[in-house]
Design an enzyme around this catalytic site. Structure first.
Site, PDB file in Angstrom:
ATOM      1  N   GLU A 174       0.852  -1.202   0.000  1.00  0.00           N
ATOM      2  CA  GLU A 174       0.000   0.000   0.000  1.00  0.00           C
ATOM      3  C   GLU A 174       0.877   1.237   0.000  1.00  0.00           C
ATOM      4  OE1 GLU A 174      -0.260   2.348   2.565  1.00  0.00           O
ATOM      5  OE2 GLU A 174      -2.012   3.453   1.851  1.00  0.00           O
ATOM      6  N   HIS A 290       5.184   7.091   9.654  1.00  0.00           N
ATOM      7  CA  HIS A 290       6.244   6.730   8.696  1.00  0.00           C
ATOM      8  C   HIS A 290       7.642   6.883   9.302  1.00  0.00           C
ATOM      9  CE1 HIS A 290       3.712   6.882   4.731  1.00  0.00           C
ATOM     10  NE2 HIS A 290       3.237   6.040   5.638  1.00  0.00           N
TER      11      HIS A 290
HETATM   12  N1  DTR Z   1      -1.818   6.911   3.242  1.00  0.00           N
HETATM   13  C1  DTR Z   1      -1.929   6.171   4.497  1.00  0.00           C
HETATM   14  C2  DTR Z   1      -2.154   7.070   5.687  1.00  0.00           C
HETATM   15  C3  DTR Z   1      -3.242   8.050   5.480  1.00  0.00           C
HETATM   16  C4  DTR Z   1      -3.085   9.382   5.331  1.00  0.00           C
HETATM   17  N2  DTR Z   1      -4.309   9.973   5.253  1.00  0.00           N
HETATM   18  C5  DTR Z   1      -5.267   9.016   5.306  1.00  0.00           C
HETATM   19  C6  DTR Z   1      -6.652   9.093   5.267  1.00  0.00           C
HETATM   20  C7  DTR Z   1      -7.366   7.909   5.354  1.00  0.00           C
HETATM   21  C8  DTR Z   1      -6.721   6.671   5.497  1.00  0.00           C
HETATM   22  C9  DTR Z   1      -5.314   6.606   5.544  1.00  0.00           C
HETATM   23  C10 DTR Z   1      -4.606   7.781   5.453  1.00  0.00           C
HETATM   24  C11 DTR Z   1      -0.644   5.419   4.747  1.00  0.00           C
HETATM   25  O1  DTR Z   1       0.399   6.068   4.917  1.00  0.00           O
HETATM   26  O2  DTR Z   1      -0.699   4.182   4.812  1.00  0.00           O
HETATM   27 ZN    ZN Z   2       1.680   4.761   5.596  1.00  0.00          ZN
HETATM   28 ZN    ZN Z   3      -1.373   3.112   6.171  1.00  0.00          ZN
END
Ligand code: DTR
Ligand code: ZN
Ligand code: ZN
Ligand code: CA
Length: 441
Positions: A174, A290
């Site tokens: 992901e 992260h």
């Molecule tokens: N992109 C996801 C974390 C993330 C950031 N904003 C949102 C909103 C809704 C769900 C997830 C996220 C990651 O870093 O896995």
């Molecule tokens: Zn992430």
């Molecule tokens: Zn995530």
């Protein structure tokens, strides 16, 4: 502690006597007949937080043993998948591992189907299992992966037989751009995609400075989550940055209804949000997003517990086709220690905003962690003090924990007020605590 040797006769005799006394425990003179106590398959169980955290500990150990991460293409990811798969295989799920290639490395999705239900109406819940390469990814996204796993295991424990078919997914890569979930959806023939009536996504649901965000996508899924949180008195906000940001986007892009929950990442919590949810204004919802510090110490237990229970509620509600009307569940997750062979303790749930009396089929969901549960006597106390016996002591019941739902005819009681769960341990050597309990009207 459980005796290392079989209970000796004297202790057994004392226990039996205590048990008899307890079964005649003083209850209000108006105490009605003991209610029946069938386990309801309709009300979702309270997922034990300890179980969800045990999965997180496993993910942490896996990361620590594999270069500090669980990222796509690294050993830690496949080890995470093998852990989840083994749990599901042992619980009776039909699992499959789907391979794909991304950035020159092999990626894996894990799909688990719960046998039964109408496959033409498949309710799916999922979470990405991979972390970034810079850390173990316990909140992002061990939290979602662990909660979805524990929900699936709860389905198995309950031997749930919902009208709709249940499927669970753990996605790879992901963090590289929703690669695993996109591969899954794009590999599905359109006839199979049309059978998925909804996909629920959980990515970061235990942030250390949590917010309670609900995806604003499919209205039915959104309302199901909102009702749950309203029922436990937790306000929610619409997730505004979610579009395209996690695996639900892969499903939404092909027209499948989606929804989900989120406790926040690198954005900062406002003063108004801190007023609403507690925590620290001006600080990121997850300051280890992260980062290498996204470890098991980077989890807010209350947020993880509430979101895990919300997931179970949504899976039960959306797959069994029964909905608990808005705001009809009242719960507490505060732990209350039960003294060994001691005085009874109580845990209170305050009901307000209702009219009239309680129903003739009031659901009382209990989650009591206690070895040798035969030690326990459990009562429901109505706001006026009337006691309803839920469980008598039983010297021979050596199993652990009381995790079940009782049905009580509480139609003689006014609904509003302070309801109490009273628990007494009437025999020595085993101990425990009230983990949570819930009234559903
Ligand atoms: N992109 C996801 C974390 C993330 C950031 N904003 C949102 C909103 C809704 C769900 C997830 C996220 C990651 O870093 O896995
Ligand atoms: Zn992430
Ligand atoms: Zn995530
Ligand atoms: Ca709990």
């Amino acid at each position: 502690m459980r005796l290392s040797v079989p209970r000796h006769a004297a202790a057994v005799a004392a226990f039996a006597l205590a048990g008899l006394l307890a079964s005649g425990a003083p209850t209000a003179s108006a105490a009605p007949a003991a209610p029946t106590a069938p386990v309801s398959a309709l009300a979702a169980p309270d997922l034990p937080l300890a179980n969800v955290k045990a999965h997180l500990s496993q993910f942490q150990t896996i990361a620590t043993s594999n270069g500090g991460n669980r990222a796509h293409g690294r050993a830690g990811y496949k080890a995470s998948l093998d852990y989840v798969k083994a749990k599901l295989d042992a619980a009776g799920f039909t699992t499959s591992v789907q391979q794909f290639t991304s950035s020159g490395a092999t990626g894996y999705n894990l799909i688990a189907d719960w046998p039964g239900g109408d496959v033409n109406q498949t309710v799916m819940a999922g979470a990405h299992l991979d972390s970034v390469s810079s850390g173990p990814g316990i909140n992002d996204n061990g939290s979602g992966s662990a909660a979805v796993l524990e929900t699936a295991l709860a389905v198995s424990r309950a031997q749930l037989q919902p009208a709709k078919h249940l499927r669970f997914g753990w996605w790879g890569a992901e963090e590289l751009g929703l690669v695993g979930s996109k591969y899954y959806v794009n590999s599905l023939p359109s006839t199979e995609r049309s059978k998925i009536s909804g996909y629920l996504n959980f990515d970061m649901i235990g942030s250390s400075n949590p917010g309670y965000f609900v995806y604003d996508d499919d209205p039915v899924i959104e309302q199901t989550f909102k009702d749950y949180f309203a029922g436990i008195g937790v306000p929610t906000e619409i997730e505004t940055e979610g579009d395209g940001r996690s695996d639900h986007a892969s499903f939404k892009n092909v027209g499948i209804p989606v929804g989900g929950l989120f406790t926040g990442a690198s954005r900062t919590k406002s003063s108004a949000q801190a007023q609403m949810w507690g925590g620290t204004a001006g600080q990121a919802f997850d300051r280890c997003y992260h980062s290498s510090c996204d470890t098991t110490s980077n989890i807010n237990d209350t947020a993880l517990d509430r979101n895990s229970d919300a997931i179970a509620h949504a899976v039960w509600t959306l797959s069994t086709g029964t909905t608990v009307p808005p705001g009809d569940a009242y719960e507490t997750t505060a732990d209350v220690t039960v003294p060994d062979a001691g005085a009874a303790v109580t845990s209170t749930v305050t009901v307000s905003g209702r009219s009239g009396n309680a129903p003739a089929a009031l659901k009382v969901g209990v989650d009591i962690k206690h070895t040798w549960r035969g030690d326990l006597v459990v009562d429901l106390l109505a706001p006026d003090g009337t006691a309803y016996r839920l469980k008598n002591s039983s010297g021979s019941d050596s199993a652990d924990n009381v995790i079940t739902t009782y049905t009580v005819d509480a139609s003689a009681e006014t609904a509003n007020g302070a309801w109490k769960l009273r628990v007494q341990d009437v025999a020595r050597y085993d101990t425990g605590y009230i983990d949570s309990w819930k009234l559903t009207f």
